[in-house]
Design a protein around this motif. Structure first.
Motif, PDB file in Angstrom:
ATOM      1  N   ILE A   1       7.100  10.600 -13.922  1.00 42.51           N
ATOM      2  CA  ILE A   1       8.330   9.833 -13.652  1.00 42.51           C
ATOM      3  C   ILE A   1       7.982   8.364 -13.512  1.00 42.51           C
ATOM      4  CG2 ILE A   1      10.217   9.465 -12.008  1.00 42.51           C
ATOM      5  CD1 ILE A   1       9.802  12.450 -11.189  1.00 42.51           C
ATOM      6  N   ILE A   2       8.696   7.500 -14.221  1.00 43.21           N
ATOM      7  CA  ILE A   2       8.566   6.066 -13.997  1.00 43.21           C
ATOM      8  C   ILE A   2       9.824   5.587 -13.292  1.00 43.21           C
ATOM      9  CG2 ILE A   2       6.926   5.577 -15.838  1.00 43.21           C
ATOM     10  CD1 ILE A   2       9.162   4.769 -17.655  1.00 43.21           C
ATOM     11  N   TYR A   3       9.638   4.658 -12.363  1.00 44.04           N
ATOM     12  CA  TYR A   3      10.710   4.261 -11.452  1.00 44.04           C
ATOM     13  C   TYR A   3      11.647   3.215 -12.072  1.00 44.04           C
ATOM     14  CZ  TYR A   3      12.913   2.881  -7.039  1.00 44.04           C
ATOM     15  OH  TYR A   3      13.809   2.599  -6.049  1.00 44.04           O
ATOM     16  N   ARG A   4      11.108   2.110 -12.541  1.00 39.35           N
ATOM     17  CA  ARG A   4      11.801   1.094 -13.358  1.00 39.35           C
ATOM     18  C   ARG A   4      12.793   0.183 -12.630  1.00 39.35           C
ATOM     19  NH1 ARG A   4      13.456   3.737 -19.115  1.00 39.35           N
ATOM     20  NH2 ARG A   4      14.988   4.828 -17.824  1.00 39.35           N
TER      21      ARG A   4
ATOM     22  N   SER B   1       0.830  -1.209   0.000  1.00 35.10           N
ATOM     23  CA  SER B   1       0.000   0.000   0.000  1.00 35.10           C
ATOM     24  C   SER B   1       0.863   1.257   0.000  1.00 35.10           C
ATOM     25  CB  SER B   1      -0.926   0.006   1.221  1.00 35.10           C
ATOM     26  OG  SER B   1      -1.800  -1.090   1.198  1.00 35.10           O
ATOM     27  N   GLU B   2       1.878   1.286   0.866  1.00 35.67           N
ATOM     28  CA  GLU B   2       2.746   2.467   0.909  1.00 35.67           C
ATOM     29  C   GLU B   2       3.517   2.616  -0.396  1.00 35.67           C
ATOM     30  OE1 GLU B   2       3.446   3.263   5.650  1.00 35.67           O
ATOM     31  OE2 GLU B   2       5.117   2.388   4.528  1.00 35.67           O
ATOM     32  N   ILE B   3       3.962   1.507  -0.968  1.00 34.53           N
ATOM     33  CA  ILE B   3       4.675   1.567  -2.251  1.00 34.53           C
ATOM     34  C   ILE B   3       3.751   2.071  -3.350  1.00 34.53           C
ATOM     35  CG2 ILE B   3       5.868   0.201  -4.014  1.00 34.53           C
ATOM     36  CD1 ILE B   3       6.734  -1.685  -1.703  1.00 34.53           C
ATOM     37  N   THR B   4       2.495   1.642  -3.318  1.00 34.73           N
ATOM     38  CA  THR B   4       1.519   2.090  -4.318  1.00 34.73           C
ATOM     39  C   THR B   4       1.367   3.599  -4.289  1.00 34.73           C
ATOM     40  OG1 THR B   4       0.272   0.006  -4.297  1.00 34.73           O
ATOM     41  CG2 THR B   4      -0.916   1.978  -4.998  1.00 34.73           C
ATOM     42  N   LEU B   5       1.291   4.188  -3.097  1.00 34.99           N
ATOM     43  CA  LEU B   5       1.174   5.647  -3.004  1.00 34.99           C
ATOM     44  C   LEU B   5       2.429   6.335  -3.523  1.00 34.99           C
ATOM     45  CD1 LEU B   5      -0.600   6.155   0.456  1.00 34.99           C
ATOM     46  CD2 LEU B   5      -1.591   6.226  -1.847  1.00 34.99           C
ATOM     47  N   ALA B   6       3.601   5.766  -3.253  1.00 35.58           N
ATOM     48  CA  ALA B   6       4.848   6.364  -3.742  1.00 35.58           C
ATOM     49  C   ALA B   6       4.911   6.315  -5.266  1.00 35.58           C
ATOM     50  CB  ALA B   6       6.046   5.643  -3.132  1.00 35.58           C
ATOM     51  N   LEU B   7       4.583   5.164  -5.847  1.00 35.35           N
ATOM     52  CA  LEU B   7       4.612   5.043  -7.306  1.00 35.35           C
ATOM     53  C   LEU B   7       3.579   5.968  -7.952  1.00 35.35           C
ATOM     54  CD1 LEU B   7       4.966   1.171  -7.791  1.00 35.35           C
ATOM     55  CD2 LEU B   7       6.739   2.910  -8.072  1.00 35.35           C
ATOM     56  N   GLY B   8       2.396   6.041  -7.356  1.00 37.94           N
ATOM     57  CA  GLY B   8       1.372   6.921  -7.903  1.00 37.94           C
ATOM     58  C   GLY B   8       1.817   8.374  -7.918  1.00 37.94           C
ATOM     59  N   HIS B   9       2.530   8.786  -6.874  1.00 29.34           N
ATOM     60  CA  HIS B   9       3.030  10.162  -6.820  1.00 29.34           C
ATOM     61  C   HIS B   9       4.083  10.403  -7.899  1.00 29.34           C
ATOM     62  CE1 HIS B   9       3.773  14.047  -4.994  1.00 29.34           C
ATOM     63  NE2 HIS B   9       5.067  13.802  -5.032  1.00 29.34           N
ATOM     64  N   LEU B  10       4.994   9.460  -8.069  1.00 33.68           N
ATOM     65  CA  LEU B  10       5.985   9.597  -9.137  1.00 33.68           C
ATOM     66  C   LEU B  10       5.308   9.685 -10.504  1.00 33.68           C
ATOM     67  CD1 LEU B  10       8.704   7.026  -7.981  1.00 33.68           C
ATOM     68  CD2 LEU B  10       8.940   9.514  -8.010  1.00 33.68           C
ATOM     69  N   HIS B  11       4.354   8.799 -10.745  1.00 36.49           N
ATOM     70  CA  HIS B  11       3.667   8.780 -12.045  1.00 36.49           C
ATOM     71  C   HIS B  11       2.924  10.086 -12.301  1.00 36.49           C
ATOM     72  CE1 HIS B  11       3.527   4.070 -11.993  1.00 36.49           C
ATOM     73  NE2 HIS B  11       4.758   4.554 -12.086  1.00 36.49           N
ATOM     74  N   SER B  12       2.343  10.658 -11.254  1.00 33.21           N
ATOM     75  CA  SER B  12       1.610  11.918 -11.437  1.00 33.21           C
ATOM     76  C   SER B  12       2.548  13.052 -11.838  1.00 33.21           C
ATOM     77  CB  SER B  12       0.874  12.287 -10.140  1.00 33.21           C
ATOM     78  OG  SER B  12       1.789  12.638  -9.105  1.00 33.21           O
ATOM     79  N   SER B  13       3.840  12.869 -11.578  1.00 29.09           N
ATOM     80  CA  SER B  13       4.847  13.859 -11.982  1.00 29.09           C
ATOM     81  C   SER B  13       5.547  13.467 -13.281  1.00 29.09           C
ATOM     82  CB  SER B  13       5.891  14.021 -10.869  1.00 29.09           C
ATOM     83  OG  SER B  13       5.298  14.424  -9.657  1.00 29.09           O
TER      84      SER B  13
END
Length: 475
Positions: A188-191, A174-186
């Motif tokens: 940015i893809i993490y990869r 769940s916490e990772i999902t929020l972090a990835l969602g924030h990156l994507h909204s900017s």
């Protein structure tokens, strides 16, 4: 050291840039009239100097930090646990990442990745993403000062527990999902999502680290083609080089979820080529003990067609959050870190490094002399590197490690972690060639049947009392 620090000083002016009118001034009642002047009853004469007028951000450099421990080292430099000894935040513990300019500057891609990592860390502020506090440079080195994350890697928790119960996995996912969602909204893809890149703070909350493989400016409709990541967590579209977008992060999260709940990523083999074949064509084997919701979410994460993958549509993280597997999560409380983590690191002090590898923490911390020299043109690549966080957190009492580790298989017979990227910048994870001599061809794999694999029913044992066989970390 002229040219090293980029400091913008602003003066208080009227809204149009001119001096405010007299009518806009408030007159202190303690002032008295003497003719046409306003004179205070008690006043002190001071000499105007540059240090008073230009009292801007403090000058940050290596001299501001005391070296405490070595946390990691690699081809590009070292990571130290440090204490700030002067100025703002004196006494605070941080992690200091030291990079050698000469080794970075000789490769244009490494230079680009270094700048991208620093820029992303400056731009992105989120409860579950590591904070950049300062960045500065000397003639031959770059310095990143980050919050310390003393809880160590999620990798270490997986090593200790073998597998997670579903409620434990749900919290971290769940916490990772929020972090990835924030990156994507900017955009940015993490990869490079994997247990080694997920740290825990002193309270047990996750923090994403290592942004060397991130790609910026990937918004709706945009794709990129770089072949990079860690094979066991790499989405099929990256392997096929068909162009990929933010959906690759949701595949990786699915592989991580499978790893947490079974003890190994979903597709593994004895070498890269066979692992890639399984990712592209292998059958997904789900252990019978998984709940229906967990099985369903893993299947939806690991859809080989990105457009069919959960999170791969316009809804991105919101679609993931609505899945029944997360039905008990209060997302507002989670974001505010009001949900208690399933594991809280046992730490004796703010500078406790017990969660880090003793191979490094036992070394004497020494930052080698700055004897590097770059030409003026080469140094141009690092202009603007200097940074001071506009609002440094008051209660940073965490620890951080950059040294990735190869994790032995905990349940299934798989290959060690195999990070792949001819263009990857990661100061403490050098490109590790496969021990196999096979070429990494991406031709269609042979359609060989993959046997169904099931894992035994998990049995939760008290932490610290479980004896693991054959699960020592690879050196």
């Amino acid at each position: 050291m002229a040219g090293v620090f980029d400091i913008d000083l602003e003066t208080e002016e009227g809204s149009d840039g001119e001096e405010p009118e007299l009518g806009a001034l408030e007159v202190d009642p303690d002032l008295r009239h003497t003719g046409s002047e306003l004179v205070p009853d008690h006043y002190e004469e001071i000499e105007i100097s540059e240090s008073i007028v230009n009292n801007g951000p403090e000058r940050i450099g290596p001299h501001c930090f005391e070296l405490l421990r070595v946390l990691g080292k690699g081809g590009y430099g070292k990571v130290f646990q440090v204490r700030k000894v002067q100025g703002t935040n004196a006494g605070k513990i941080f992690a200091m990442k030291v990079l050698k300019k000469a080794k970075i500057a000789c490769n244009a891609k490494d230079t680009a990745h270094t700048r991208a990592e620093r820029n992303i860390l400056e731009a992105i502020k989120h409860p579950f993403i590591v904070d950049l506090i300062y960045a500065f440079q000397t003639g031959g080195k770059l310095y990143l000062i980050l919050e310390c994350l003393s809880g160590g890697e999620l990798f270490m928790q997986l090593e200790r527990e073998g597998i997670f119960l579903e409620d434990t996995a749900c919290f971290y996912l769940s916490e990772i999902t929020l972090a990835l969602g924030h990156l994507h909204s900017s955009g940015i893809i993490y990869r490079d999502l994997k247990p080694e890149n997920i740290m825990l703070n002193s309270q047990g909350h996750i923090k994403l680290t290592d942004f060397g493989l991130c790609k910026e400016s990937i918004h709706d409709g945009a794709v990129t083609h770089t072949f990079c990541g860690t094979i066991e967590y790499m989405a099929p579209e990256i392997l096929l080089r068909s162009g990929h977008n933010r959906a690759v992060d949701w595949w990786s999260l699915g592989a991580l979820m499978y790893d947490m709940l079974t003890g190994s990523p979903p597709f593994t083999a004895e070498n890269r080529k066979k692992t890639m074949d399984k990712i592209l064509k292998g059958k997904l084997a789900l252990p019978p003990y998984l709940t229906p919701d967990a099985r369903d979410l893993i299947k939806k994460f690991l859809k080989r067609h990105a457009s069919q993958r959960i999170g791969g549509g316009p809804g991105d993280a919101a679609d993931v959050q609505r899945h029944p597997f997360f039905r008990h999560i209060n997302w507002d409380d989670l974001l505010a870190r009001r949900v208690d983590p399933p594991f809280r690191p046992s730490l004796q002090s703010e500078d406790d490094v017990s969660q880090f590898d003793t191979r490094f923490t036992r070394q004497t911390p020494v930052d080698s002399p700055d004897d590097g020299f770059l030409s003026e043109s080469a140094n141009q690549a690092f202009l603007g590197f200097t940074y001071v966080a506009p609002s440094v957190l008051e209660s940073i009492k965490e620890g951080f490690s950059f040294q990735p580790k190869l994790r032995s298989p905990r349940r299934l017979n798989s290959s060690p972690r195999t990070p792949v990227s001819p263009l990857k910048f990661s100061p403490f994870e050098a490109f590790k060639p496969s021990t196999s001599t096979e070429q990494m061809e991406l031709s269609p794999p042979s359609l060989m049947p993959v046997p169904e694999v099931t894992a035994p029913l998990p049995i939760k044992t008290p932490s610290g009392t479980r004896k693991k066989k054959g699960r020592g970390r690879a050196r």
